[in-house]
Every structure is written in C-alpha cells, then in structure tokens.
Design a protein around this motif. Structure first.
Motif, PDB file in Angstrom:
ATOM      1  N   PHE A 193       0.862  -1.180   0.000  1.00  0.00           N
ATOM      2  CA  PHE A 193       0.000   0.000   0.000  1.00  0.00           C
ATOM      3  C   PHE A 193       0.899   1.229   0.000  1.00  0.00           C
ATOM      4  O   PHE A 193       1.785   1.358   0.837  1.00  0.00           O
ATOM      5  N   ALA A 194       0.679   2.133  -0.964  1.00  0.00           N
ATOM      6  CA  ALA A 194       1.434   3.393  -0.986  1.00  0.00           C
ATOM      7  C   ALA A 194       0.446   4.508  -1.275  1.00  0.00           C
ATOM      8  O   ALA A 194      -0.475   4.333  -2.088  1.00  0.00           O
ATOM      9  N   TRP A 195       0.639   5.643  -0.613  1.00  0.00           N
ATOM     10  CA  TRP A 195      -0.334   6.730  -0.770  1.00  0.00           C
ATOM     11  C   TRP A 195      -0.358   7.269  -2.192  1.00  0.00           C
ATOM     12  O   TRP A 195      -1.413   7.646  -2.689  1.00  0.00           O
ATOM     13  N   ASP A 196       0.803   7.307  -2.883  1.00  0.00           N
ATOM     14  CA  ASP A 196       0.761   7.850  -4.250  1.00  0.00           C
ATOM     15  C   ASP A 196      -0.009   6.916  -5.189  1.00  0.00           C
ATOM     16  O   ASP A 196      -0.740   7.380  -6.055  1.00  0.00           O
ATOM     17  N   SER A 197       0.129   5.601  -5.005  1.00  0.00           N
ATOM     18  CA  SER A 197      -0.668   4.679  -5.833  1.00  0.00           C
ATOM     19  C   SER A 197      -2.148   4.808  -5.498  1.00  0.00           C
ATOM     20  O   SER A 197      -3.013   4.678  -6.367  1.00  0.00           O
ATOM     21  N   MET A 198      -2.421   5.047  -4.220  1.00  0.00           N
ATOM     22  CA  MET A 198      -3.815   5.220  -3.797  1.00  0.00           C
ATOM     23  C   MET A 198      -4.399   6.472  -4.464  1.00  0.00           C
ATOM     24  O   MET A 198      -5.548   6.464  -4.929  1.00  0.00           O
ATOM     25  N   GLU A 199      -3.602   7.530  -4.537  1.00  0.00           N
ATOM     26  CA  GLU A 199      -4.067   8.756  -5.205  1.00  0.00           C
ATOM     27  C   GLU A 199      -4.308   8.518  -6.694  1.00  0.00           C
ATOM     28  O   GLU A 199      -5.296   8.994  -7.253  1.00  0.00           O
ATOM     29  N   ASP A 200      -3.415   7.761  -7.328  1.00  0.00           N
ATOM     30  CA  ASP A 200      -3.607   7.420  -8.747  1.00  0.00           C
ATOM     31  C   ASP A 200      -4.918   6.666  -8.934  1.00  0.00           C
ATOM     32  O   ASP A 200      -5.675   6.922  -9.869  1.00  0.00           O
ATOM     33  N   ALA A 201      -5.157   5.706  -8.038  1.00  0.00           N
ATOM     34  CA  ALA A 201      -6.380   4.894  -8.133  1.00  0.00           C
ATOM     35  C   ALA A 201      -7.604   5.785  -7.978  1.00  0.00           C
ATOM     36  O   ALA A 201      -8.595   5.651  -8.719  1.00  0.00           O
ATOM     37  N   ASP A 202      -7.536   6.715  -7.044  1.00  0.00           N
ATOM     38  CA  ASP A 202      -8.655   7.628  -6.802  1.00  0.00           C
ATOM     39  C   ASP A 202      -8.932   8.474  -8.046  1.00  0.00           C
ATOM     40  O   ASP A 202     -10.084   8.611  -8.476  1.00  0.00           O
ATOM     41  N   ARG A 203      -7.872   9.016  -8.648  1.00  0.00           N
ATOM     42  CA  ARG A 203      -8.048   9.823  -9.867  1.00  0.00           C
ATOM     43  C   ARG A 203      -8.655   8.975 -10.986  1.00  0.00           C
ATOM     44  O   ARG A 203      -9.532   9.413 -11.715  1.00  0.00           O
TER      45      ARG A 203
END
Ligand SMILES: [Zn+2]
Length: 463
Positions: free
Chosen positions: A317-327
């Motif tokens: 889990f990484a916050w930048d990947s989470m942000e990409d997923a959200d976008r």
C-alpha cells in the motif's frame, strides 16, 4: 469459475454441491479493535468471489462470523489477560458494548469499500452451545480428550490429514512451533484447545460438561459454518495467516466430527504491506478507511488499487498509488457520463472485450488482466461510446466502483434543464448561435458544465 484451492494447491473449477447455489464461509473480524485496510482487503476477496459467481448467474449464500470471544487472550500464557477486558478498561465499556461498537465500525468500513453484506453474521458468544456439542462429539469419536483442569484438547495424531492445508507435518510442528500453547497436560505439543478452563481474570465464561470455561477460537468457525451452511461447504475464505493453525484446526474439527470432507475450496488472501511491512496492529503499521476519506479520496478507489495485484500475492500500500487509483476511478465515472446512454446491442469488438473480461474474472479472479481490459475499452477507437457504457456498467457488478454515479447524476437533470438542452439543440440546428450561446450561459449559471457531443448538448454538474 476457477479458484486456486490452497488445500490441493491447484486451480479448481467451482462446482457447487447444490447446482446453481454456492455456499461460502468467510472468517470475519475480531471485534475488540478497529479493522485496518489489510483486514478489509481479505473481506473484499470474499465479496469479489461472490460478485464474480453472481455475475456468472449463480446464487451465493455467504456467512461471516463475528469473533467476540475465544480469540482474545495470548494463549501461550496462562495468566494472560483477556484483550476484551483490556479494551473494556481502556474505554469504560462492557464486553457487549465493545463488541457492538467494533462490529458496527467494521460494517461501516466494509460498506464504504463497497463490500456487500453477508447473508448472516453469527456471533461466537451466541453459539457457545453449538461449540460445546461439537467438542462433545469430538471426545466421543476419539479425536479429543479432557484433562483434569477442565480443558479439552484435540489430539492431532487422531486425524491423519492434519497438516495437509499448511504443509506442516507433525514432526516439524513439534520442532517448529514451540510457540504453540504450552500445557504440560497435553499429550502432544501440537494438540490445540477446544475448550479451556476459565482461569483468573477471565471475564467471559460459560458452564460446560467440563466446568466453567470458554471455547477455543478455532472451534467457533467449525460450529457456525456447519450450523448455517451444512456439512458440505463450497468455498471457505480468509487471510493467508489463518491457514495455520486456524484453518488447519478447523478441518480437523469439522471433518473429525462428521467423518467426511466439509470444505471443497480454501481460498486465502495475501497480506497487505505498508512501507514494506505487514500491516498489523502489533507493529502500529495501520491504515484505516477514514484516513482515505480525510485525504479527500473515495474509499471505493481502494478496490481499484487492490485490482492491480493478484489476490494471493502480497500487496504494497502506498499513498501515491492510492491517489492514482482515486483519480482513475473518478475519471472513469466522468467518461461513463460522457458515454451515456448505454447501447442496447453490442458489435463484434465490444463482444470480444466482454468475453475477455469475463474470462479474466473467471480465471481465479485475474483482476490485473481485467484492469488492462477496462483501460483498453476506455481508449478504444472502435467500440462506440454507448457500447463502452453498456460494458462498463455490466462489469461494475464485479468491480463495485459505482462507475455510473456521475452518469446517473447527469441523467437525473431536472425537466427545466432538459428543456433548455433540447431548446439549445434546436437553436444550433437552426444555426441560431446567439440563442444557443445564451442557453449555454443560462445552463452554466445553474452550476453545470455544458458539453457539445455527437448526440447533442449534454450537461453535468461542474466539479
Ligand atoms: Zn475462522
């Protein structure tokens, strides 16, 4: 649908015992603390399997237990304090209130992640009678023995298949599992407790044929799964850390009690890691659902993030990947709104994508491939917008990303707005650009984004 069976270590077709009806049991939460994203990824696996089976037209009955007793103590130490008791002292609540509070919290978190409710959530504390009956049956059949303290142990040497799921032999259990509970009255160090005599500091205890005590953790899943799903269960899911001893012991208990195979397919979810470490309460390495919301992300985007990795694999889990997923999820919703309405008939290119998507899902839930197909659909110059809408709306039954959210809000425009877009299209057709621009401004003043599309004027709420 094929799933990887941890017991046979092979991909197997799910063939329900009752034609058309799959019975699935999922090891649920322990409710004296909050669930983190790692726990929830495991519950999401069961949700995805269920969605995939229903997508194929099968009926699924899913049962998930609530562990509100029996797994609360550090079992290696006889003086260990009940964790429920600790939580109670910390929070000034009774055991029932603690269990209630964290059960509601995990239900809320699961709902935020699009995990649909199970059909039934039996609580361990409400099934102690069934656990005692199962333990009595195991004693009668020679699989368990009572020691003079009033505890009951399972004799692992009485069950020849013990170790098949985890790959542990009795020899390496003796060698490698010194941390297994120690009680000098056990016949074999690998024997595990079905019932434990209540020691001092034990808050939750029940009467039994062996005196006051409480059930071992593993026995609750055997007792409750068979009570609600019968003696032949199609699929059993849980986190990979439950493979041993929890599921190994469950097999020994259930099959020892009824004398035949009970669960056909065992499915285990890989760990979620954060900054290279397993997410676990004990390491303080925890992310919870509300943190996604606090950062302005849609919790459903966590689903898309998990789709990038096969469910059996460890996932970082990484916050930048989470942000990409959200976008990406929000972008797909906007695209859906642009593509609407759905086509009623699919052409060959769309049908081909559909077959590939369904094939990926049916192939041990190959969601990384499903994601590639979604991206291909999004970028396709051959598939029409209406076909794209129809396909993605159907696939979302499995993905669970609420992809029609924005399209639905667009199509829920008021009759006034609808009248204005129709009027504007008429003005444009008549090359009356002054009127068309005036209406555009009017729509914009209503907080709408106005789009000129091949099908005419479309509006959606401005971000
Ligand atoms: Zn369980």
């Amino acid at each position: 649908m094929r799933l990887y069976n941890s017991l046979t270590r092979a991909l197997e077709e799910v063939v329900p015992v009752e034609t058309g009806h799959v019975r699935m049991y999922t090891c649920g939460p322990t409710v004296y603390r909050h669930a983190h994203l790692g726990n929830l990824r495991t519950f999401m696996l069961a949700d995805l399997i269920r969605r995939a089976l229903e997508f194929e037209g099968l009926r699924v009955t899913q049962v998930m237990n609530i562990t509100d007793v029996g797994h609360m103590t550090d079992e290696s130490s006889p003086e260990a304090i009940d964790k429920m008791l600790l939580a109670m002292e910390d929070e000034g609540l009774s055991p029932t209130e603690i269990a209630q509070k964290y059960t509601e919290a995990v239900f809320d978190d699961a709902a935020a992640l699009g995990i649909r409710p199970a059909d039934r959530y039996p609580k361990a504390t409400e099934h102690v009678g069934e656990m005692i009956e199962l333990t009595e049956a195991l004693v009668e059949r020679g699989h368990a023995y009572v020691v003079d303290s009033g505890s009951v142990y399972y004799d692992v040497t009485s069950f020849p298949g013990y170790g098949a799921l985890s790959g542990n032999t009795l020899d390496n259990l003796r060698e490698g599992h010194r941390d297994l509970e120690t009680d000098s009255r056990k016949r074999n160090p690998a024997d595990f407790a079905l019932w434990k005599a209540a020691g001092p500091g034990r808050l939750m205890k029940w009467d039994s044929p062996w005196g006051e005590g409480f059930p071992g953790w593993h026995v609750e899943c055997s007792a409750m799964s068979m009570k609600y799903l019968g003696e032949r269960i199609d699929i059993h899911t849980g986190g990979t850390d439950l493979r041993f001893p929890h599921h190994e012991d469950e097999i020994a208990q259930s099959e020892g009690a009824v004398g035949h195979k009970v669960v056909n397919v065992w499915v285990h979810a890989g760990h979620l890691r954060l900054a290279g470490q397993k997410i676990a309460k004990s390491t303080g390495n925890v992310v919870r659902v509300h943190e996604l919301e606090e950062r302005g992300m849609d919790p459903l985007a966590f689903r898309w993030l998990t789709f990038q990795t096969r469910y059996r694999s460890e996932m970082d889990f990484a916050w930048d990947s989470m942000e990409d997923a959200d976008r990406r999820v929000k972008q797909l919703r906007r695209h859906m709104a642009e593509w609407a309405p759905a086509a009623e008939v699919l052409g060959p290119a769309a049908r081909d994508l559909d077959a590939r998507f369904r094939g990926a899902v049916a192939s041990d839930l190959d969601l990384p491939t499903a994601v590639v197909i979604v991206n291909e659909l999004d970028h396709s110059a051959v598939v029409t917008p209406g076909e794209k809408y129809a396909l993605l709306a159907a696939w979302d039954q499995v993905l669970g990303l609420d992809l029609e959210r924005e399209a639905h809000s667009v199509w829920a425009i008021s009759p006034d707005m609808q009248a204005l877009t129709t009027e504007r299209d008429a003005a444009r057709a008549a090359k009356d650009y002054a009127t068309s621009d005036r209406i555009r401004d009017e729509l914009a003043a209503m907080g709408l984004e106005v789009m000129d599309t091949a099908e005419g004027t479309k509006v959606r709420p401005r971000d």
